[in-house]
Design an enzyme around this catalytic site. Structure first.
Site, PDB file in Angstrom:
ATOM      1  N   GLY A 177      44.016  32.706  35.394  1.00 13.66           N
ATOM      2  CA  GLY A 177      43.310  32.683  34.115  1.00 13.66           C
ATOM      3  C   GLY A 177      43.065  31.284  33.573  1.00 13.66           C
ATOM      4  N   SER A 220      42.132  32.531  39.547  1.00  9.43           N
ATOM      5  CA  SER A 220      40.813  31.946  39.291  1.00  9.43           C
ATOM      6  C   SER A 220      39.855  32.031  40.485  1.00  9.43           C
ATOM      7  CB  SER A 220      40.949  30.499  38.807  1.00  9.43           C
ATOM      8  OG  SER A 220      41.674  30.468  37.577  1.00  9.43           O
ATOM      9  N   GLU A 224      49.954  34.364  44.192  1.00  6.81           N
ATOM     10  CA  GLU A 224      49.260  34.025  42.956  1.00  6.81           C
ATOM     11  C   GLU A 224      50.026  32.927  42.233  1.00  6.81           C
ATOM     12  OE1 GLU A 224      46.553  37.499  41.606  1.00  6.81           O
ATOM     13  OE2 GLU A 224      48.492  37.720  40.626  1.00  6.81           O
ATOM     14  N   ASN A 229      41.819  43.219  39.633  1.00  8.46           N
ATOM     15  CA  ASN A 229      42.860  43.560  38.657  1.00  8.46           C
ATOM     16  C   ASN A 229      42.244  43.406  37.266  1.00  8.46           C
ATOM     17  OD1 ASN A 229      45.051  43.788  36.994  1.00  8.46           O
ATOM     18  ND2 ASN A 229      46.132  41.974  37.776  1.00  8.46           N
ATOM     19  N   TRP A 230      41.942  44.524  36.651  1.00 14.20           N
ATOM     20  CA  TRP A 230      41.240  44.477  35.357  1.00 14.20           C
ATOM     21  C   TRP A 230      42.188  44.182  34.196  1.00 14.20           C
ATOM     22  CZ3 TRP A 230      37.608  49.412  35.944  1.00 14.20           C
ATOM     23  CH2 TRP A 230      36.683  49.162  36.971  1.00 14.20           C
ATOM     24  N   LYS A 231      43.486  44.175  34.451  1.00 14.55           N
ATOM     25  CA  LYS A 231      44.476  43.888  33.395  1.00 14.55           C
ATOM     26  C   LYS A 231      44.198  44.784  32.174  1.00 14.55           C
ATOM     27  CE  LYS A 231      45.088  39.362  35.437  1.00 14.55           C
ATOM     28  NZ  LYS A 231      45.393  37.946  35.283  1.00 14.55           N
ATOM     29  N   GLY A 260      41.134  38.533  38.998  1.00 16.64           N
ATOM     30  CA  GLY A 260      41.305  38.951  37.609  1.00 16.64           C
ATOM     31  C   GLY A 260      39.985  38.876  36.858  1.00 16.64           C
ATOM     32  N   GLY A 261      39.824  37.806  36.068  1.00 16.72           N
ATOM     33  CA  GLY A 261      38.663  37.662  35.185  1.00 16.72           C
ATOM     34  C   GLY A 261      37.320  37.932  35.853  1.00 16.72           C
ATOM     35  N   HIS A 293      53.609  41.455  39.386  1.00 16.65           N
ATOM     36  CA  HIS A 293      52.616  40.491  38.898  1.00 16.65           C
ATOM     37  C   HIS A 293      53.302  39.484  37.975  1.00 16.65           C
ATOM     38  CE1 HIS A 293      49.153  38.769  36.887  1.00 16.65           C
ATOM     39  NE2 HIS A 293      48.426  39.195  37.903  1.00 16.65           N
ATOM     40  N   GLU A 335      52.459  38.280  35.267  1.00 20.06           N
ATOM     41  CA  GLU A 335      52.447  38.666  33.840  1.00 20.06           C
ATOM     42  C   GLU A 335      53.557  39.667  33.542  1.00 20.06           C
ATOM     43  OE1 GLU A 335      48.263  39.597  33.756  1.00 20.06           O
ATOM     44  OE2 GLU A 335      47.850  37.456  34.010  1.00 20.06           O
TER      45      GLU A 335
HETATM   46  P1  13P Z   1      42.344  35.393  37.283  1.00 18.10           P
HETATM   47  O1  13P Z   1      41.431  35.693  38.451  1.00 18.10           O
HETATM   48  O2  13P Z   1      41.753  35.785  35.979  1.00 18.10           O
HETATM   49  O3  13P Z   1      42.857  33.993  37.344  1.00 18.10           O
HETATM   50  O4  13P Z   1      43.622  36.360  37.444  1.00 18.10           O
HETATM   51  C1  13P Z   1      44.267  36.419  38.666  1.00 18.10           C
HETATM   52  C2  13P Z   1      45.254  37.529  38.642  1.00 18.10           C
HETATM   53  O5  13P Z   1      46.242  37.467  37.937  1.00 18.10           O
HETATM   54  C3  13P Z   1      44.981  38.688  39.483  1.00 18.10           C
HETATM   55  O6  13P Z   1      46.071  39.537  39.539  1.00 18.10           O
END
Ligand code: 13P
Length: 253
Positions: A174, A214, A168, A10-12, A235-236, A95, A97
Site C-alpha cells: 500500500g 504495490s 509480501e 486481495n480486495w481487503k 491489493g490496491g 497477512h 495486516e
Molecule cells: P497493495 O498491492 O495494495 O500494496 O497490497 C498488497 C497486499 O497486501 C496484498 O495482500
C-alpha cells in the site's frame, strides 16, 4: 518443472457485493485464455455473491482470513467448513495486516493454515519483513521464522497444491514502493531453498511463491520475469478493473 502462475486479488475491506460482482465479471473475461490462474478475495460478506457470479468460469474465490475451528462459540469468525460450503476454496493466512493490526502470531498463522488445508482448502500463507527488520538485515531470518511456524504444522497435507506462499514485504504494501524484481527474487529463492532443505527438490520446485506489495500493470512483467516469482497477490490495483485485467494478462504487456 513448470508452475502455473497465480494472480490473486486481495480486495481487503473494500467493495459491496454489487461492486464486487461487476469487477469479478471483468476479471473472468480477462482470465478466459490467460496463462495464470485467477483467485479473488472479496470481503466475507461479498464472497458468496461473487462466487455465484463466477459460475462456469475458471476464476476461484476465497476468504481473507479463517479461524482454525470449524464451529462453536467464536463470535465474529468464519471457518474452513463454512467457507467451503459457500464454494470458497481458498484462504489467505497470516497477512501482515492480520499480524500487525489484529495481533496474530506466527503460531496462530500455522494453526490456521493447518486447519484450512486439513479441511480441503487451498491456503496462501503470507510472510514478509517490516522496514525496520529489512534495515537491520533481518529479512531472511524473519521469513525463515514465519515459514517454520506457518508451514511445518501443515506438513501432513500434500503441500504444493494446497499451500502457496506469498512474500509480501510490509514496507511495500500500500505504499507504492514495490520491491525491485531482484530484491524480491532474492527472498523468493531463499523461500524455495527453505522448501528444498525441508522437503526436497520436488516439493520445492512445485511450490508456488507469489509476490505482493504495490504490484501494478507497470511492474508485473518485470517481477514475473524472475525465475522464482510465480504470481502476485495484488491489493490496491486489484480494485480497478482495467489495471487488474492488465495484470492478469501480463504476458501481453
Ligand atoms: P497493495 O498491492 O495494495 O500494496 O497490497 C498488497 C497486499 O497486501 C496484498 O495482500
Amino acid at each position: 518443472m513448470s508452475r502455473r502462475p497465480i494472480i490473486a486479488g486481495n480486495w481487503k475491506l473494500n467493495l459491496t457485493s454489487a461492486e464486487g460482482v461487476e469487477l469479478a465479471r471483468e476479471a473472468a473475461r480477462a482470465a478466459r485464455d490467460a496463462d495464470a490462474a485467477v483467485v479473488l478475495f472479496p470481503t466475507s460478506l461479498a464472497a458468496p455473491s461473487v462466487r455465484r457470479a463466477l459460475d462456469g468460469t475458471p476464476v476461484e474465490v476465497g476468504v481473507q482470513n479463517v479461524w482454525y475451528e470449524n464451529k462453536g462459540a467464536f463470535t465474529g469468525e468464519i471457518s474452513p467448513a463454512l467457507a467451503l460450503a459457500e464454494g470458497l476454496t481458498w484462504a489467505i493466512v497470516g497477512h501482515s495486516e492480520r499480524r500487525r493490526i489484529f495481533g496474530e502470531s506466527d503460531e496462530l498463522a500455522g494453526r490456521k493454515a493447518a486447519a484450512a488445508t486439513a479441511e480441503g482448502m487451498k491456503v496462501i500463507l503470507c510472510v514478509g519483513e517490516t522496514l525496520e527488520e529489512r534495515q537491520a538485515g533481518e529479512t531472511l531470518e524473519v521469513v525463515r521464522r514465519q515459514l517454520e511456524a506457518g508451514v511445518i504444522p501443515v506438513r501432513a497435507e500434500p503441500l504444493p497444491e494446497s499451500l502457496v506462499i506469498a512474500y509480501e514485504p510490509v514496507w511495500a504494501i500500500g505504499t507504492g514502493r514495490t520491491a525491485s524484481p531482484e530484491d524480491a527474487q532474492e527472498v523468493h529463492a531463499f523461500i524455495r531453498g527453505w522448501f528444498r532443505e525441508r522437503f526436497g527438490e520436488r516439493e520445492a520446485e512445485a511450490t508456488r511463491i507469489l509476490y505482493g506489495g504495490s504490484v501494478k500493470a507497470a511492474n508485473i512483467a518485470g517481477l514475473m520475469a524472475m525465475p522464482d516469482i510465480d504470481g502476485a497477490l495484488v491489493g490496491g490495483a486489484s480494485l480497478k478493473a482495467d489495471e487488474f485485467c492488465a495484470i492478469i494478462r501480463y504476458k501481453e504487456l
